[in-house]
Design a protein around this motif. Structure first.
Motif, PDB file in Angstrom:
ATOM      1  N   UNK A  63      40.498  66.807  51.302  1.00  0.00           N
ATOM      2  CA  UNK A  63      41.852  67.801  51.150  1.00  0.00           C
ATOM      3  C   UNK A  63      41.699  69.284  51.517  1.00  0.00           C
ATOM      4  N   UNK A  64      40.690  69.735  50.996  1.00  0.00           N
ATOM      5  CA  UNK A  64      40.130  70.968  51.249  1.00  0.00           C
ATOM      6  C   UNK A  64      39.680  71.302  52.832  1.00  0.00           C
ATOM      7  N   UNK A  65      39.000  70.380  53.307  1.00  0.00           N
ATOM      8  CA  UNK A  65      38.868  70.476  54.797  1.00  0.00           C
ATOM      9  C   UNK A  65      40.156  70.221  55.800  1.00  0.00           C
ATOM     10  N   UNK A  66      40.817  69.338  55.264  1.00  0.00           N
ATOM     11  CA  UNK A  66      42.278  69.063  56.013  1.00  0.00           C
ATOM     12  C   UNK A  66      42.959  70.690  55.753  1.00  0.00           C
ATOM     13  N   UNK A  67      43.135  71.020  54.628  1.00  0.00           N
ATOM     14  CA  UNK A  67      43.816  72.730  54.522  1.00  0.00           C
ATOM     15  C   UNK A  67      43.112  73.649  55.604  1.00  0.00           C
ATOM     16  N   UNK A  68      41.623  73.555  55.507  1.00  0.00           N
ATOM     17  CA  UNK A  68      41.136  74.725  56.367  1.00  0.00           C
ATOM     18  C   UNK A  68      41.439  74.239  57.902  1.00  0.00           C
ATOM     19  N   UNK A  69      41.256  72.956  58.357  1.00  0.00           N
ATOM     20  CA  UNK A  69      41.571  72.631  59.440  1.00  0.00           C
ATOM     21  C   UNK A  69      42.943  73.041  59.944  1.00  0.00           C
ATOM     22  N   UNK A  70      44.055  73.002  59.030  1.00  0.00           N
ATOM     23  CA  UNK A  70      45.422  73.466  59.359  1.00  0.00           C
ATOM     24  C   UNK A  70      45.281  74.844  59.571  1.00  0.00           C
ATOM     25  N   UNK A  71      44.637  75.745  58.652  1.00  0.00           N
ATOM     26  CA  UNK A  71      44.510  77.265  58.721  1.00  0.00           C
ATOM     27  C   UNK A  71      44.096  77.300  60.222  1.00  0.00           C
ATOM     28  N   UNK A  72      43.064  76.716  60.612  1.00  0.00           N
ATOM     29  CA  UNK A  72      42.561  77.065  61.749  1.00  0.00           C
ATOM     30  C   UNK A  72      43.402  76.473  63.007  1.00  0.00           C
ATOM     31  N   UNK A  73      44.241  75.862  62.950  1.00  0.00           N
ATOM     32  CA  UNK A  73      45.119  75.338  63.966  1.00  0.00           C
ATOM     33  C   UNK A  73      44.798  73.854  64.409  1.00  0.00           C
ATOM     34  N   UNK A  74      43.835  73.410  63.746  1.00  0.00           N
ATOM     35  CA  UNK A  74      43.415  72.008  64.222  1.00  0.00           C
ATOM     36  C   UNK A  74      44.332  70.849  63.277  1.00  0.00           C
ATOM     37  N   UNK A  75      45.555  70.811  63.716  1.00  0.00           N
ATOM     38  CA  UNK A  75      46.420  70.039  62.948  1.00  0.00           C
ATOM     39  C   UNK A  75      46.101  68.714  63.012  1.00  0.00           C
ATOM     40  N   UNK A  76      45.645  68.161  64.012  1.00  0.00           N
ATOM     41  CA  UNK A  76      45.439  66.597  64.087  1.00  0.00           C
ATOM     42  C   UNK A  76      44.281  66.205  63.301  1.00  0.00           C
ATOM     43  N   UNK A  77      43.304  66.930  63.183  1.00  0.00           N
ATOM     44  CA  UNK A  77      42.276  66.649  62.247  1.00  0.00           C
ATOM     45  C   UNK A  77      42.614  66.991  60.740  1.00  0.00           C
TER      46      UNK A  77
END
Length: 135
Positions: A63-77
């Motif tokens: 979940x945390x990595x998913x949220x970070x990836x979303x913040x970084x614009x890596x929405x697919x990951x």
């Protein structure tokens, strides 16, 4: 017999290292240092997967990595990580995973997870209704 004891000790040490890396990742996450948080959390995730655990730590890491990836614009990951996290939570809720910690009262709750997933989907312009998904 000794090999089994060595394996148990190594497993415990790996889990301890994973927990320390998780804590460091949380600190950097709170500081919004996405790159460092991602590094520590990803390493903790690899160790946790090596142990074959499907527990609250695994769910929290994903979940945390998913949220970070979303913040970084890596929405697919982000979507992939959050979906896996949700799948593990649902399996635990249905009692399919006896190894899952009996307490889901971690920093991560089902409601928080659904909100995180909804945020990622929203950023991808996909409609998502957590109340309907939870039912």
């Amino acid at each position: 017999h000794e090999a089994l004891q060595v394996e148990e000790v190594l497993g415990q040490e790996r889990m301890e290292v994973a927990l320390v890396l998780h804590s460091l990742g949380q600190v950097y996450h709170e500081l919004r240092d996405w790159d460092r948080a991602f590094q520590y959390l990803e390493h903790a995730l690899r160790l946790t997967r090596l142990l074959g655990e499907q527990n609250v730590l695994l769910v929290d890491l994903l979940t945390m990595i998913g949220n970070i990836q979303n913040e970084r614009g890596n929405t697919e990951d982000a979507f992939t990580r959050l979906t896996e996290s949700r799948r593990i939570l649902l399996q635990a809720d249905q009692g399919h995973n006896a190894n899952f910690s009996t307490s889901l009262m971690s920093p991560l709750g089902t409601e928080q997870h659904l909100r995180a997933l909804a945020n990622v989907l929203d950023s991808c312009e996909v409609e998502f209704h957590p109340a309907a998904a939870a039912a």
